[in-house]
Design an enzyme around this catalytic site. Structure first.
Site, PDB file in Angstrom:
ATOM      1  N   ARG A   1      40.362  28.093  43.310  1.00  0.00           N
ATOM      2  CA  ARG A   1      41.737  28.204  42.840  1.00  0.00           C
ATOM      3  C   ARG A   1      41.782  28.265  41.313  1.00  0.00           C
ATOM      4  NH1 ARG A   1      44.781  27.840  47.213  1.00  0.00           N
ATOM      5  NH2 ARG A   1      44.033  26.546  48.916  1.00  0.00           N
ATOM      6  N   ASP A   2      42.666  29.094  40.797  1.00  0.00           N
ATOM      7  CA  ASP A   2      42.866  29.182  39.348  1.00  0.00           C
ATOM      8  C   ASP A   2      43.500  27.880  38.863  1.00  0.00           C
ATOM      9  OD1 ASP A   2      44.189  29.906  36.737  1.00  0.00           O
ATOM     10  OD2 ASP A   2      43.321  31.852  37.235  1.00  0.00           O
ATOM     11  N   ILE A   3      43.028  27.356  37.746  1.00  0.00           N
ATOM     12  CA  ILE A   3      43.583  26.093  37.240  1.00  0.00           C
ATOM     13  C   ILE A   3      44.940  26.282  36.570  1.00  0.00           C
ATOM     14  CG2 ILE A   3      41.342  24.951  37.015  1.00  0.00           C
ATOM     15  CD1 ILE A   3      41.549  25.442  33.982  1.00  0.00           C
TER      16      ILE A   3
ATOM     17  N   ASN B   1      41.465  41.964  35.208  1.00  0.00           N
ATOM     18  CA  ASN B   1      41.810  42.086  33.789  1.00  0.00           C
ATOM     19  C   ASN B   1      40.540  42.576  33.095  1.00  0.00           C
ATOM     20  OD1 ASN B   1      44.451  40.988  34.046  1.00  0.00           O
ATOM     21  ND2 ASN B   1      43.583  38.948  34.068  1.00  0.00           N
TER      22      ASN B   1
ATOM     23  N   GLU C   1      40.213  36.841  29.862  1.00  0.00           N
ATOM     24  CA  GLU C   1      39.951  35.636  29.069  1.00  0.00           C
ATOM     25  C   GLU C   1      38.545  35.103  29.291  1.00  0.00           C
ATOM     26  OE1 GLU C   1      43.031  32.789  29.905  1.00  0.00           O
ATOM     27  OE2 GLU C   1      44.609  34.160  29.254  1.00  0.00           O
TER      28      GLU C   1
ATOM     29  N   HIS D   1      35.690  39.055  37.595  1.00  0.00           N
ATOM     30  CA  HIS D   1      36.346  38.277  38.644  1.00  0.00           C
ATOM     31  C   HIS D   1      37.606  39.001  39.096  1.00  0.00           C
ATOM     32  CE1 HIS D   1      38.021  36.887  34.810  1.00  0.00           C
ATOM     33  NE2 HIS D   1      39.108  36.517  35.458  1.00  0.00           N
TER      34      HIS D   1
ATOM     35  N   HIS E   1      41.327  38.530  40.744  1.00  0.00           N
ATOM     36  CA  HIS E   1      42.423  37.602  41.022  1.00  0.00           C
ATOM     37  C   HIS E   1      43.078  38.008  42.347  1.00  0.00           C
ATOM     38  CE1 HIS E   1      42.896  35.774  36.937  1.00  0.00           C
ATOM     39  NE2 HIS E   1      42.287  36.900  36.576  1.00  0.00           N
TER      40      HIS E   1
END
Length: 110
Positions: A30-32, A88, A96, A101, A103
């Site tokens: 999970r994205d923080i 991205n 970033e 990766h 999403h």
């Protein structure tokens, strides 16, 4: 693997994460800082800096990101309601963490 790569450290269990899936090639967590009710990061364990650094030998690994995304959408219960997939690329594309990766966003009520 660069020494400072956050996702390499997560994949190697050197940093904690909300790990949902792992096999020999990928990790999913999970994205923080989630941007959706469901916001997962699907990350190959092989360090590839960005989409711009994908080489012909990475074709199967990169294709597997999409297969795994569909599997995780089903597991999270958002496969029928719908979801978004996003890469991205580079700073101008809001990348970033410079480790490839994918999403997976979903879980919105429509």
């Amino acid at each position: 693997m660069p020494d400072d790569c956050l996702f390499c450290k997560i994949a190697n269990h050197e940093l904690p994460s909300d790990m949902l899936y792992e096999d020999s090639d990928y990790v999913v967590f999970r994205d923080i800082h989630p941007k959706a009710p469901v916001h997962l990061l699907i990350v190959p364990k092989t360090h590839i800096r960005s989409v711009n650094d994908i080489e012909p030998g990475h074709t199967e690994l990169v294709g597997g990101l999409f297969t795994l995304a569909a599997k995780m959408a089903l597991k999270e219960g958002i496969n029928k309601s719908g979801y978004k997939l996003l890469f991205n690329v580079e700073k101008g594309g809001d990348q970033e963490i410079f480790h490839l990766h994918l999403h997976l966003f979903g879980g919105w009520e429509k």
